[in-house]
Design an enzyme around this catalytic site. Structure first.
Site, PDB file in Angstrom:
ATOM      1  N   SER A  31      34.510  48.638  45.920  1.00 15.62           N
ATOM      2  CA  SER A  31      35.104  47.293  45.808  1.00 15.62           C
ATOM      3  C   SER A  31      34.587  46.320  46.848  1.00 15.62           C
ATOM      4  O   SER A  31      34.786  46.524  48.048  1.00 15.62           O
ATOM      5  CB  SER A  31      36.620  47.362  46.027  1.00 15.62           C
ATOM      6  OG  SER A  31      37.238  48.037  44.987  1.00 15.62           O
ATOM      7  N   HIS A  62      33.575  44.475  41.318  1.00 21.30           N
ATOM      8  CA  HIS A  62      32.658  45.533  40.856  1.00 21.30           C
ATOM      9  C   HIS A  62      31.720  44.916  39.833  1.00 21.30           C
ATOM     10  O   HIS A  62      32.143  44.603  38.724  1.00 21.30           O
ATOM     11  CB  HIS A  62      33.436  46.677  40.195  1.00 21.30           C
ATOM     12  CG  HIS A  62      34.217  47.505  41.157  1.00 21.30           C
ATOM     13  ND1 HIS A  62      33.794  48.726  41.608  1.00 21.30           N
ATOM     14  CD2 HIS A  62      35.399  47.279  41.764  1.00 21.30           C
ATOM     15  CE1 HIS A  62      34.684  49.219  42.456  1.00 21.30           C
ATOM     16  NE2 HIS A  62      35.669  48.355  42.563  1.00 21.30           N
ATOM     17  N   HIS A  84      37.209  53.488  37.411  1.00 22.71           N
ATOM     18  CA  HIS A  84      38.324  54.225  38.007  1.00 22.71           C
ATOM     19  C   HIS A  84      39.219  54.808  36.920  1.00 22.71           C
ATOM     20  O   HIS A  84      39.270  54.286  35.808  1.00 22.71           O
ATOM     21  CB  HIS A  84      39.187  53.288  38.860  1.00 22.71           C
ATOM     22  CG  HIS A  84      38.437  52.544  39.907  1.00 22.71           C
ATOM     23  ND1 HIS A  84      37.719  51.405  39.624  1.00 22.71           N
ATOM     24  CD2 HIS A  84      38.292  52.767  41.230  1.00 22.71           C
ATOM     25  CE1 HIS A  84      37.154  50.961  40.739  1.00 22.71           C
ATOM     26  NE2 HIS A  84      37.477  51.769  41.721  1.00 22.71           N
ATOM     27  N   TYR A  86      42.361  54.460  36.754  1.00 22.98           N
ATOM     28  CA  TYR A  86      43.412  53.500  36.360  1.00 22.98           C
ATOM     29  C   TYR A  86      42.945  52.493  35.317  1.00 22.98           C
ATOM     30  O   TYR A  86      43.759  51.784  34.735  1.00 22.98           O
ATOM     31  CB  TYR A  86      44.006  52.784  37.582  1.00 22.98           C
ATOM     32  CG  TYR A  86      43.032  51.951  38.381  1.00 22.98           C
ATOM     33  CD1 TYR A  86      42.552  50.744  37.903  1.00 22.98           C
ATOM     34  CD2 TYR A  86      42.585  52.379  39.623  1.00 22.98           C
ATOM     35  CE1 TYR A  86      41.647  49.982  38.636  1.00 22.98           C
ATOM     36  CE2 TYR A  86      41.696  51.632  40.365  1.00 22.98           C
ATOM     37  CZ  TYR A  86      41.235  50.433  39.860  1.00 22.98           C
ATOM     38  OH  TYR A  86      40.333  49.702  40.580  1.00 22.98           O
ATOM     39  N   GLU A  87      41.618  52.430  35.089  1.00 21.74           N
ATOM     40  CA  GLU A  87      41.127  51.550  34.023  1.00 21.74           C
ATOM     41  C   GLU A  87      41.301  52.209  32.655  1.00 21.74           C
ATOM     42  O   GLU A  87      41.013  51.594  31.638  1.00 21.74           O
ATOM     43  CB  GLU A  87      39.661  51.195  34.278  1.00 21.74           C
ATOM     44  CG  GLU A  87      39.503  50.326  35.515  1.00 21.74           C
ATOM     45  CD  GLU A  87      38.060  50.175  35.970  1.00 21.74           C
ATOM     46  OE1 GLU A  87      37.345  49.350  35.382  1.00 21.74           O
ATOM     47  OE2 GLU A  87      37.645  50.895  36.904  1.00 21.74           O
ATOM     48  N   ALA A 114      36.768  51.120  49.259  1.00 23.35           N
ATOM     49  CA  ALA A 114      37.765  50.352  50.002  1.00 23.35           C
ATOM     50  C   ALA A 114      39.010  51.229  50.086  1.00 23.35           C
ATOM     51  O   ALA A 114      39.373  51.876  49.103  1.00 23.35           O
ATOM     52  CB  ALA A 114      38.085  49.072  49.245  1.00 23.35           C
ATOM     53  N   MET A 215      41.579  54.979  45.638  1.00 18.48           N
ATOM     54  CA  MET A 215      41.712  55.323  44.220  1.00 18.48           C
ATOM     55  C   MET A 215      40.388  55.804  43.605  1.00 18.48           C
ATOM     56  O   MET A 215      40.162  55.657  42.406  1.00 18.48           O
ATOM     57  CB  MET A 215      42.213  54.090  43.443  1.00 18.48           C
ATOM     58  CG  MET A 215      43.486  53.472  44.031  1.00 18.48           C
ATOM     59  SD  MET A 215      43.923  51.930  43.217  1.00 18.48           S
ATOM     60  CE  MET A 215      45.220  51.316  44.301  1.00 18.48           C
ATOM     61  N   SER A 216      39.535  56.375  44.440  1.00 16.88           N
ATOM     62  CA  SER A 216      38.215  56.770  43.909  1.00 16.88           C
ATOM     63  C   SER A 216      37.653  57.926  44.722  1.00 16.88           C
ATOM     64  O   SER A 216      38.376  58.646  45.395  1.00 16.88           O
ATOM     65  CB  SER A 216      37.257  55.576  43.981  1.00 16.88           C
ATOM     66  OG  SER A 216      36.981  55.246  45.328  1.00 16.88           O
ATOM     67  N   ASN A 239      43.070  47.236  54.410  1.00 19.90           N
ATOM     68  CA  ASN A 239      44.465  46.867  54.663  1.00 19.90           C
ATOM     69  C   ASN A 239      45.139  48.011  55.406  1.00 19.90           C
ATOM     70  O   ASN A 239      44.706  49.160  55.291  1.00 19.90           O
ATOM     71  CB  ASN A 239      45.197  46.583  53.335  1.00 19.90           C
ATOM     72  CG  ASN A 239      45.096  47.737  52.364  1.00 19.90           C
ATOM     73  OD1 ASN A 239      44.023  48.055  51.856  1.00 19.90           O
ATOM     74  ND2 ASN A 239      46.203  48.396  52.134  1.00 19.90           N
ATOM     75  N   HIS A 253      45.120  43.045  46.000  1.00 19.35           N
ATOM     76  CA  HIS A 253      43.681  43.193  45.757  1.00 19.35           C
ATOM     77  C   HIS A 253      42.897  42.096  46.484  1.00 19.35           C
ATOM     78  O   HIS A 253      41.760  42.309  46.892  1.00 19.35           O
ATOM     79  CB  HIS A 253      43.408  43.151  44.245  1.00 19.35           C
ATOM     80  CG  HIS A 253      41.997  43.547  43.878  1.00 19.35           C
ATOM     81  ND1 HIS A 253      41.410  44.724  44.305  1.00 19.35           N
ATOM     82  CD2 HIS A 253      41.057  42.915  43.126  1.00 19.35           C
ATOM     83  CE1 HIS A 253      40.166  44.803  43.823  1.00 19.35           C
ATOM     84  NE2 HIS A 253      39.927  43.715  43.121  1.00 19.35           N
TER      85      HIS A 253
HETATM   86  N1  HPA Z   1      45.955  52.075  48.694  1.00 19.75           N
HETATM   87  C1  HPA Z   1      45.200  52.599  47.708  1.00 19.75           C
HETATM   88  N2  HPA Z   1      43.968  52.182  47.449  1.00 19.75           N
HETATM   89  C2  HPA Z   1      43.466  51.199  48.206  1.00 19.75           C
HETATM   90  C3  HPA Z   1      44.194  50.608  49.240  1.00 19.75           C
HETATM   91  C4  HPA Z   1      45.515  51.082  49.490  1.00 19.75           C
HETATM   92  O1  HPA Z   1      46.234  50.603  50.391  1.00 19.75           O
HETATM   93  N3  HPA Z   1      43.408  49.653  49.799  1.00 19.75           N
HETATM   94  C5  HPA Z   1      42.233  49.677  49.121  1.00 19.75           C
HETATM   95  N4  HPA Z   1      42.263  50.610  48.154  1.00 19.75           N
END
Ligand code: HPA
Length: 281
Positions: A31, A62, A84, A86-87, A114, A215-216, A239, A253
């Site tokens: 990302s 992406h 991903h 989740y898609e 990320a 998530m990857s 974050n 996001h």
């Molecule tokens: N959680 C899950 N996936 C992420 C996060 C998060 O805080 N930040 C970037 N991808």
């Protein structure tokens, strides 16, 4: 749906039609982290939609292109963006690109992502080299290696104790020190998303030993290790995970993409530095 050798052959044929270059290094750029691929010399760009069987990335940040070219003395194939779970894709679909990299001749895979910082020493914009992972998604049965084993690629039961290559991690540490870049090292927890975590989930992930959450990556590492690739992976901390209720804070996001601009120059320096020093490809 399980892919067949015909599916792999068709995708490889389309890619080989576009370039004579034979990549030995694969890059997966997560990302907001895809710009490194724009700097490859002699590059050929193939939109994912032109490659049969390849999952499209539907997420902002992406770009959805495969870029093949030269970087620091190596021929590399770079994924600018990934798909991903989740898609709505299956574990097999999101890791199809890793299988294709294998059939293209890739022996070493470098992944970026990320991630949210679980470790309270991590700040937004920091980098974390993965030295291990907890694949909560895979452990509960959503695993790309489930199904008939592709014995021509790898074994049914694979060890995971040496997944994150020691030599590559040492090179990354060396490059980070030379560039005065803070490089944490730790455990990545893989979840499916798309939601960010609740504070209770964050506290749980800390207790089980996670340093960063995303998530990857873990799915791709499984398929790469099955094929015997050497793997390095690095998270950009976009974050700080929120572990308290009743605050005004929440993850988004936008903050993930914003932090990408802080992370890209440091990550670029590390990846290029590692490739410059890396001989075994
Ligand atoms: N959680 C899950 N996936 C992420 C996060 C998060 O805080 N930040 C970037 N991808």
């Amino acid at each position: 749906m399980a892919y067949t050798h015909e599916d792999y052959k068709n995708a490889v044929a389309v890619i080989r039609q576009q370039t004579q270059l034979e990549p030995r290094i694969g890059l997966v750029l997560g990302s907001g982290l895809g710009t490194l691929a724009d700097t490859l010399d002699d590059r050929v760009i193939i939109p994912y939609e032109n490659i049969p069987g390849w999952p499209q990335s539907t997420v902002e940040g992406h770009s959805g292109r495969l870029v093949i070219g030269r970087l620091e003395g190596h021929v590399v194939v770079a994924q600018q963006g990934r798909a991903h779970l989740y898609e709505g894709y299956t574990p097999q679909e999101i890791t199809f690109p890793i299988r294709i990299m294998h059939f293209l001749g890739v022996k070493t895979l470098i992944l970026t992502n990320a991630a949210g910082g679980l470790n309270t020493n991590f700040r937004v914009g920091d980098l974390m080299l993965l030295n291990d992972h907890i694949n909560l998604v895979g452990m509960t049965g959503t695993n790309p290696l489930i199904g008939p084993n592709e014995a021509s690629i790898g074994e049914r039961f694979i060890g995971m104790a040496q997944s994150y290559d020691r030599e590559l991690r040492q090179l990354a540490r060396q490059v980070a020190a030379e560039h005065d870049i803070t490089l944490h090292e730790g455990v990545y927890v893989c979840l499916s998303g798309p939601n960010f975590e609740t504070p209770a989930e964050i506290r749980m992930l800390r207790i089980i030993g996670g340093d960063a959450v995303g998530m990857s990556t873990a799915h791709e590492v499984l398929v790469a290790r099955h094929a015997g690739m050497r793997v390095m992976a690095c998270s950009g901390i976009t974050n700080e995970a929120i572990s308290e209720i009743d605050t005004d804070l929440d993850a988004s996001h936008e903050e993930v993409l914003d932090a990408g601009t802080m992370i890209v120059p440091k990550l670029t320096a590390i990846l290029k530095g590692v490739l410059r020093l890396y001989q075994d490809a």
